[in-house]
Design an enzyme around this catalytic site. Structure first.
Site, mmCIF file in Angstrom:
data_model
loop_
_atom_site.group_PDB
_atom_site.id
_atom_site.type_symbol
_atom_site.label_atom_id
_atom_site.label_comp_id
_atom_site.label_asym_id
_atom_site.label_seq_id
_atom_site.Cartn_x
_atom_site.Cartn_y
_atom_site.Cartn_z
ATOM 1 N N ASP A 67 0.809 -1.223 0.000
ATOM 2 C CA ASP A 67 0.000 0.000 0.000
ATOM 3 C C ASP A 67 0.842 1.273 0.000
ATOM 4 O O ASP A 67 2.054 1.220 0.185
ATOM 5 C CB ASP A 67 -0.975 -0.004 1.201
ATOM 6 C CG ASP A 67 -0.310 -0.468 2.499
ATOM 7 O OD1 ASP A 67 0.931 -0.463 2.578
ATOM 8 O OD2 ASP A 67 -1.042 -0.838 3.435
ATOM 9 N N ASN A 149 -7.508 -2.593 14.072
ATOM 10 C CA ASN A 149 -8.915 -2.919 13.789
ATOM 11 C C ASN A 149 -9.051 -4.148 12.877
ATOM 12 O O ASN A 149 -10.105 -4.384 12.311
ATOM 13 C CB ASN A 149 -9.616 -1.712 13.142
ATOM 14 C CG ASN A 149 -8.942 -1.288 11.841
ATOM 15 O OD1 ASN A 149 -7.952 -1.897 11.420
ATOM 16 N ND2 ASN A 149 -9.480 -0.261 11.201
ATOM 17 N N HIS A 151 -7.288 -4.598 10.094
ATOM 18 C CA HIS A 151 -7.032 -4.387 8.661
ATOM 19 C C HIS A 151 -5.759 -5.100 8.218
ATOM 20 O O HIS A 151 -4.846 -5.317 9.013
ATOM 21 C CB HIS A 151 -7.032 -2.900 8.282
ATOM 22 C CG HIS A 151 -5.828 -2.100 8.652
ATOM 23 N ND1 HIS A 151 -5.897 -0.840 9.179
ATOM 24 C CD2 HIS A 151 -4.499 -2.356 8.551
ATOM 25 C CE1 HIS A 151 -4.687 -0.362 9.381
ATOM 26 N NE2 HIS A 151 -3.818 -1.264 9.010
ATOM 27 N N GLU A 156 -9.706 -1.820 5.078
ATOM 28 C CA GLU A 156 -10.371 -1.506 6.339
ATOM 29 C C GLU A 156 -11.622 -2.369 6.519
ATOM 30 O O GLU A 156 -12.098 -2.989 5.555
ATOM 31 C CB GLU A 156 -10.766 -0.015 6.348
ATOM 32 C CG GLU A 156 -9.580 0.937 6.228
ATOM 33 C CD GLU A 156 -8.743 1.063 7.499
ATOM 34 O OE1 GLU A 156 -8.789 0.161 8.362
ATOM 35 O OE2 GLU A 156 -8.029 2.079 7.622
HETATM 36 C C1 GLP Z 1 -0.403 0.372 8.459
HETATM 37 C C2 GLP Z 1 -0.137 -0.433 7.184
HETATM 38 C C3 GLP Z 1 -0.453 -1.881 7.394
HETATM 39 C C4 GLP Z 1 0.243 -2.362 8.653
HETATM 40 C C5 GLP Z 1 -0.310 -1.643 9.829
HETATM 41 C C6 GLP Z 1 0.255 -2.102 11.158
HETATM 42 O O1 GLP Z 1 -1.714 0.752 8.613
HETATM 43 N N1 GLP Z 1 -0.872 0.041 6.076
HETATM 44 O O2 GLP Z 1 -0.016 -2.612 6.256
HETATM 45 O O3 GLP Z 1 0.030 -3.749 8.793
HETATM 46 O O4 GLP Z 1 0.003 -0.281 9.647
HETATM 47 O O5 GLP Z 1 1.431 -1.398 11.447
HETATM 48 P P1 GLP Z 1 2.331 -1.587 12.707
HETATM 49 O O6 GLP Z 1 3.220 -2.731 12.390
HETATM 50 O O7 GLP Z 1 3.087 -0.296 12.800
HETATM 51 O O8 GLP Z 1 1.464 -1.832 13.872
#
Ligand code: GLP
Length: 276
Positions: A67, A149, A151, A156
């Site tokens: 993403d 959440n 995702h 989402e």
């Molecule tokens: C972002 C990314 C996700 C990732 C998530 C969790 O929202 N788009 O791909 O999995 O963060 O991130 P973290 O590892 O910082 O908790």
């Protein structure tokens, strides 16, 4: 779905990096789906220490990130392009044209077709991303992080499980969680994300969850109910998923759980003794 609980975030990073290195060793033309976020930072550090000083270590591998924010300059320190440069691309022998992220500004599309509006150009960018993944042979292994959440990538709650790469609005919880990366500024409202359907086509998937903040989502995933309200639950539909969680995300380090588990183990041991 295979579950593996690691001692800590370090061991989780080690195992995740090992999966990627094994995939590259098995197929030097592997096509990897790669995540950003805090969780995979240790994984990239280990990849760089294993591969950084070895030209050719990445063979003819292609990578496709999950993403990218929409309308954030690529060179912004919080863009996922910058993240990947910092943590991986700048340190390993991976051809720039094979190290791909969706472009949240659709710059190339707009250069080629200046008459398109931003929205039209973004739509073309999403189609091209899907086309390029397919042209590379499809994803062989995709590593995912987990949002608070539930995702995955930026899919989402409410995302269809057959969704493809597209522009999405970010949930308030996601924007709050990602706010520390944008000190004094707003978190972008939109992103381009690979779809859940795109991710499910990856031949193998590894999901990473680290820290107590993910414990609730991990517990919900373990319950096994599949629903569009909880995007990561789509992975129950996939035949080759490994969930790597550290103890904090598995809740094993919560004091009351430790007590409960100890009681369970003792009762189990007692029951076995009585049974024999
Ligand atoms: C972002 C990314 C996700 C990732 C998530 C969790 O929202 N788009 O791909 O999995 O963060 O991130 P973290 O590892 O910082 O908790």
């Amino acid at each position: 779905m295979r579950w593996e609980t690691t001692r800590d975030a370090g061991e989780l990073a080690e195992r995740a990096a090992r999966r990627l290195l094994d995939a590259i060793a098995a197929d030097p033309r592997a096509v990897l789906g790669l995540p950003t976020g805090t969780t995979p930072v240790g994984m990239y550090r280990r990849l760089v220490s294993a591969c950084g000083a070895r030209p050719g270590c990445f063979g003819d591998v292609s990578t496709f990130n999950l993403d990218e924010y929409v309308e954030l300059p690529a060179e912004h320190p919080a863009s996922y392009r910058s993240f990947m440069e910092r943590h991986l691309f700048a340190h390993v022998d991976l051809a720039p044209e094979r190290a791909r992220l969706p472009d949240g500004n659709a710059a190339a599309v707009r250069r080629e077709s200046p008459a398109l509006s931003l929205e039209e150009a973004l739509a073309v960018e999403c189609l091209r991303y899907e086309r390029d993944i397919a042209a590379a042979g499809g994803l062989s292994l995709t590593v995912l992080g987990l949002g608070v959440n539930g995702h995955i990538a930026f899919n989402e709650p409410g995302s269809h499980h057959d969704s493809r790469t597209r522009v999405v609005e970010l949930a308030a919880a996601t924007r709050r969680a990602n706010a520390p990366h944008f000190p004094g500024a707003h978190v972008p409202r939109r992103a381009i994300t690979m779809g859940i359907g795109t991710i499910l086509e990856s031949r193998s998937v590894v999901l990473l969850a680290s820290g107590a903040g993910k414990a609730e989502a991990v517990e919900r995933l373990r319950e096994g109910r599949v629903s569009e309200a909880f995007p990561v639950s789509a992975l129950h539909r996939h035949a080759d998923v490994t969930v790597l969680v550290d103890r904090a995300a598995a809740r094993e380090d919560h004091p009351w759980r430790r007590v409960r588990n100890r009681v369970r183990r003792r009762v189990g041991g007692l029951a076995r003794r009585i049974g024999t």
